[in-house]
Write a protein that holds these residues in place. Structure first.
Motif, PDB file in Angstrom:
ATOM      1  N   ALA A  86     -42.471   1.265  -7.281  1.00  0.00           N
ATOM      2  CA  ALA A  86     -42.835   0.183  -8.194  1.00  0.00           C
ATOM      3  C   ALA A  86     -43.973   0.693  -9.061  1.00  0.00           C
ATOM      4  CB  ALA A  86     -43.274  -1.059  -7.420  1.00  0.00           C
ATOM      5  N   ALA A  87     -44.027   0.215 -10.313  1.00  0.00           N
ATOM      6  CA  ALA A  87     -45.159   0.520 -11.179  1.00  0.00           C
ATOM      7  C   ALA A  87     -46.060  -0.714 -11.182  1.00  0.00           C
ATOM      8  CB  ALA A  87     -44.669   0.830 -12.588  1.00  0.00           C
ATOM      9  N   PRO A  88     -47.382  -0.528 -11.398  1.00  0.00           N
ATOM     10  CA  PRO A  88     -48.290  -1.676 -11.336  1.00  0.00           C
ATOM     11  C   PRO A  88     -47.811  -2.820 -12.232  1.00  0.00           C
ATOM     12  CG  PRO A  88     -49.526   0.369 -11.556  1.00  0.00           C
ATOM     13  CD  PRO A  88     -48.081   0.724 -11.706  1.00  0.00           C
ATOM     14  N   GLY A  89     -47.637  -3.982 -11.654  1.00  0.00           N
ATOM     15  CA  GLY A  89     -47.189  -5.144 -12.416  1.00  0.00           C
ATOM     16  C   GLY A  89     -45.708  -5.456 -12.245  1.00  0.00           C
ATOM     17  N   ALA A 144     -54.037  -0.927  -7.467  1.00  0.00           N
ATOM     18  CA  ALA A 144     -53.857   0.525  -7.616  1.00  0.00           C
ATOM     19  C   ALA A 144     -54.857   1.265  -6.725  1.00  0.00           C
ATOM     20  CB  ALA A 144     -54.018   0.921  -9.075  1.00  0.00           C
ATOM     21  N   ASP A 145     -56.095   0.758  -6.643  1.00  0.00           N
ATOM     22  CA  ASP A 145     -57.087   1.377  -5.746  1.00  0.00           C
ATOM     23  C   ASP A 145     -56.648   1.238  -4.283  1.00  0.00           C
ATOM     24  OD1 ASP A 145     -58.674   2.035  -7.862  1.00  0.00           O
ATOM     25  OD2 ASP A 145     -59.978   0.261  -7.676  1.00  0.00           O
ATOM     26  N   MET A 146     -56.168   0.038  -3.942  1.00  0.00           N
ATOM     27  CA  MET A 146     -55.772  -0.226  -2.554  1.00  0.00           C
ATOM     28  C   MET A 146     -54.613   0.666  -2.119  1.00  0.00           C
ATOM     29  SD  MET A 146     -55.974  -4.384  -2.606  1.00  0.00           S
ATOM     30  CE  MET A 146     -55.135  -4.707  -1.062  1.00  0.00           C
ATOM     31  N   ALA A 147     -53.794   1.083  -3.103  1.00  0.00           N
ATOM     32  CA  ALA A 147     -52.631   1.917  -2.766  1.00  0.00           C
ATOM     33  C   ALA A 147     -53.056   3.225  -2.116  1.00  0.00           C
ATOM     34  CB  ALA A 147     -51.798   2.180  -4.024  1.00  0.00           C
ATOM     35  N   LYS A 148     -54.312   3.631  -2.368  1.00  0.00           N
ATOM     36  CA  LYS A 148     -54.792   4.908  -1.805  1.00  0.00           C
ATOM     37  C   LYS A 148     -55.468   4.710  -0.451  1.00  0.00           C
ATOM     38  CE  LYS A 148     -55.942   6.171  -6.553  1.00  0.00           C
ATOM     39  NZ  LYS A 148     -56.847   5.213  -7.232  1.00  0.00           N
ATOM     40  N   ASP A 154     -47.825   0.237  -0.810  1.00  0.00           N
ATOM     41  CA  ASP A 154     -47.003   1.362  -0.344  1.00  0.00           C
ATOM     42  C   ASP A 154     -45.900   1.688  -1.349  1.00  0.00           C
ATOM     43  OD1 ASP A 154     -48.491   1.705   1.924  1.00  0.00           O
ATOM     44  OD2 ASP A 154     -47.067   0.751   3.297  1.00  0.00           O
ATOM     45  N   MET A 155     -45.362   0.654  -1.983  1.00  0.00           N
ATOM     46  CA  MET A 155     -44.336   0.905  -3.001  1.00  0.00           C
ATOM     47  C   MET A 155     -44.945   1.585  -4.220  1.00  0.00           C
ATOM     48  SD  MET A 155     -42.024  -2.546  -2.597  1.00  0.00           S
ATOM     49  CE  MET A 155     -40.803  -2.121  -3.846  1.00  0.00           C
ATOM     50  N   LEU A 156     -46.149   1.183  -4.592  1.00  0.00           N
ATOM     51  CA  LEU A 156     -46.844   1.864  -5.692  1.00  0.00           C
ATOM     52  C   LEU A 156     -47.063   3.333  -5.336  1.00  0.00           C
ATOM     53  CD1 LEU A 156     -49.701  -0.650  -6.734  1.00  0.00           C
ATOM     54  CD2 LEU A 156     -47.537  -0.224  -7.925  1.00  0.00           C
ATOM     55  N   GLY A 211     -52.144 -13.101  -7.113  1.00  0.00           N
ATOM     56  CA  GLY A 211     -51.832 -12.137  -8.163  1.00  0.00           C
ATOM     57  C   GLY A 211     -50.821 -11.074  -7.797  1.00  0.00           C
ATOM     58  N   LEU A 212     -50.295 -11.093  -6.579  1.00  0.00           N
ATOM     59  CA  LEU A 212     -49.259 -10.117  -6.237  1.00  0.00           C
ATOM     60  C   LEU A 212     -48.026 -10.401  -7.087  1.00  0.00           C
ATOM     61  CD1 LEU A 212     -48.760  -7.783  -4.158  1.00  0.00           C
ATOM     62  CD2 LEU A 212     -47.415  -9.440  -2.863  1.00  0.00           C
TER      63      LEU A 212
END
Ligand SMILES: *Cc1c(COP(=O)(O)O)cnc(C)c1O
Length: 492
Positions: A252-255, A43-47, A245-247, A280-281
């Motif tokens: 996509a939602a996390p998980g 989630a952090d990486m998404a930013k 990018d999808m998040l 873990g992806l």
């Protein structure tokens, strides 16, 4: 992070694995473990921008280097990509997300790793105490060669020699290689197919006399082929990046698990997706797409790997491969890291041209992967369909993946969002793409690309447009059995 080989005979640091390329025991280096990435971190990486995502993944594997060093290398390498960035995601209908990996200097996904590898390799050589120059040997089915030449051009302390199958690459791919600049670059056409070239390179690597002869000239041999860990690690990043990018886009939602579909040849790119999954992806299925050289499709379906079959030259030449080197790393994982089992299978492959996995390994493979392949007419139909329905142009390798995904969805009904790796620019294969669209092909590849540009409104990439005006600098050819002497002559 330590590295071990798939044949159980050697271990070392990441820097050693990168400098050496192949293990002393003939095995491939793999990380001792897969460092986890949590959903919170995703989630952090998404930013973050791509370079920052790359640092987060690479620092876990390349513990010989500081985070600042890795960030510096990534910044220089990825500045060479065009204005679209390193790995933009293009959303099509039906949850198909095309991961465009071809915005680098040579217009194929190989650039993502090969813009970074020269930095990794020269730094690794320093760290591991190697004082000789490094001679990079590459066998290419078309794209690796140019990406390696471009990456290593005029890099101090390195030479780069590329062997490609004469007549086995597209006209643009050939011209990209033979016009390569740089005093340290060498290009040799092999009168054979890609497997001949790859086997020849492996033979040079395993020849102690060759090693001694090169050492006398002040060279240590290394490989820029996808067996090199320094090639694989950077490829893991873009699967994480696609998910991020999808998040970020709310797709996509996390998980949420996604599927990943990869046009496959030497098995490096899809292996990187598997490694991302192990870290873990959230991934449901890996769809392994082949062209009519469909040895992998059969292997996934039956557990039998049989390379004794007719070799087909296709419009997706970078996948015209019958011996997928990186599959050895997958076998290592499927067998529960059983080096003895891997040695047995690889011995069978060498002696009999086939091997068979059974029991747990076979079950694990079919749980993980779906194999499908596209005949030439299916591939062409997919290019036409994608253009007609989406006004989106894809190259033949990407089209093979699109067809495989279509088959997977039709057979299983699993329509969850899928990331499709798009591995080359359509302008690298102007002739095949034009033919697929039913356009006239009565002109040279560059005129065809100009027409495709008019049709799409997409500019012909400069790396293609400039080719006809560049002088040919490399003209050497050799028979497969003469690759060593041809190389010696080039190095002088
Ligand atoms: C190299 C290449 C492939 C195959 O990738 P592997 O990692 O060898 O499986 C697919 N498409 C293109 C355009 C390539 O250059």
């Amino acid at each position: 992070m330590r590295y071990i080989t798939t044949r159980g005979g050697q271990s070392g640091t990441g820097a050693e694995a990168i400098v050496q390329g192949l293990g002393c025991d003939g095995g491939l280096f793999v990380p001792e473990s897969f460092p986890p990435v949590s959903l919170n971190e995703l989630a952090d990486m998404a930013k973050e921008p791509y370079e920052a995502r790359a640092v987060r993944i690479l620092k876990r594997f390349l513990t010989d280097f500081s985070e600042q060093q890795i960030a510096g290398m990534a910044e220089v390498a990825y500045a060479r990509f065009d204005e679209h960035g390193v790995a933009p995601l293009k959303k099509l209908a039906g949850g198909v997300n095309v991961l465009e990996l071809y915005h680098g200097p040579t217009l194929a996904f190989k650039d993502v790793a090969l813009t970074l590898l020269p930095h990794l390799l020269t730094s690794s050589a320093k760290v591991s105490g190697e004082t000789r120059n490094v001679l990079i040997l590459v066998a290419t089915s078309g794209d690796t060669g140019k990406a390696a030449l471009s990456g290593f051009q005029d890099v101090p302390g390195t030479h780069c020699a590329v062997f490609y199958p004469q007549g086995g690459v597209s006209e643009a791919q050939r011209l990209q290689m033979v016009t390569q600049r740089g005093d340290n670059t060498h290009v040799i056409a092999v009168k054979g197919n890609f497997d001949d070239a790859q086997t020849g390179v492996k033979r040079i690597f395993s020849d102690p006399q060759a090693a001694a002869a090169f050492s006398e000239k002040g060279f240590a041999l290394s490989s820029a082929n996808s067996i090199n860990w320094g090639r694989l690690a950077p490829q893991i990043v873009y699967y994480f990046s696609a998910y991020c990018d999808m998040l970020a886009a709310g797709d996509a939602a996390p998980g949420d698990a996604i599927n990943i579909c990869v046009p496959t040849g030497n098995f490096g790119n899809i292996l990187a997706a598997y490694y991302a999954m192990r870290m873990g992806l959230p991934v449901g299925k890996l769809v392994c797409a082949s062209n009519s050289n469909n040895v992998l499709t059969d292997f996934i379906r039956t557990g039998v790997y049989d390379a004794r079959r007719e070799f087909h030259l296709t419009t997706s030449p970078s996948m015209d491969i019958l011996i997928s080197s990186n599959l050895e790393r997958m076998l290592f994982e499927l067998s529960g890291r059983d080096a003895a089992a891997v040695r047995g299978w690889m011995a069978d492959l060498k002696e009999k041209g086939r091997y068979e996995i059974g029991g747990g390994a076979k079950a694990a493979l079919s749980e993980l992967m779906y194999g499908a392949w596209a005949a030439e007419e299916d591939c062409a139909a997919e290019i036409a369909r994608t253009w007609n329905e989406e006004k989106y142009l894809i190259d033949p390798h990407t089209a093979v993946a699109m067809k495989a995904l279509r088959d997977y969805r039709a057979e299983t009904g699993d329509n969850r969002p899928c990331v499709v790796a798009s591995t080359a620019s359509p302008f690298k294969f102007g002739r095949a793409v034009s033919a697929a669209l039913g356009l006239p092909t009565d002109a040279d590849d560059f005129a065809l690309c100009a027409r495709l540009s008019d049709m799409t409104g997409w500019a012909v990439p400069r790396a293609i447009a400039e080719l006809p005006g560049l002088p040919v600098r490399h003209k050497a050819t050799c028979a497969p059995e003469d690759m060593l002497s041809a190389l010696m002559k080039e190095i002088g």
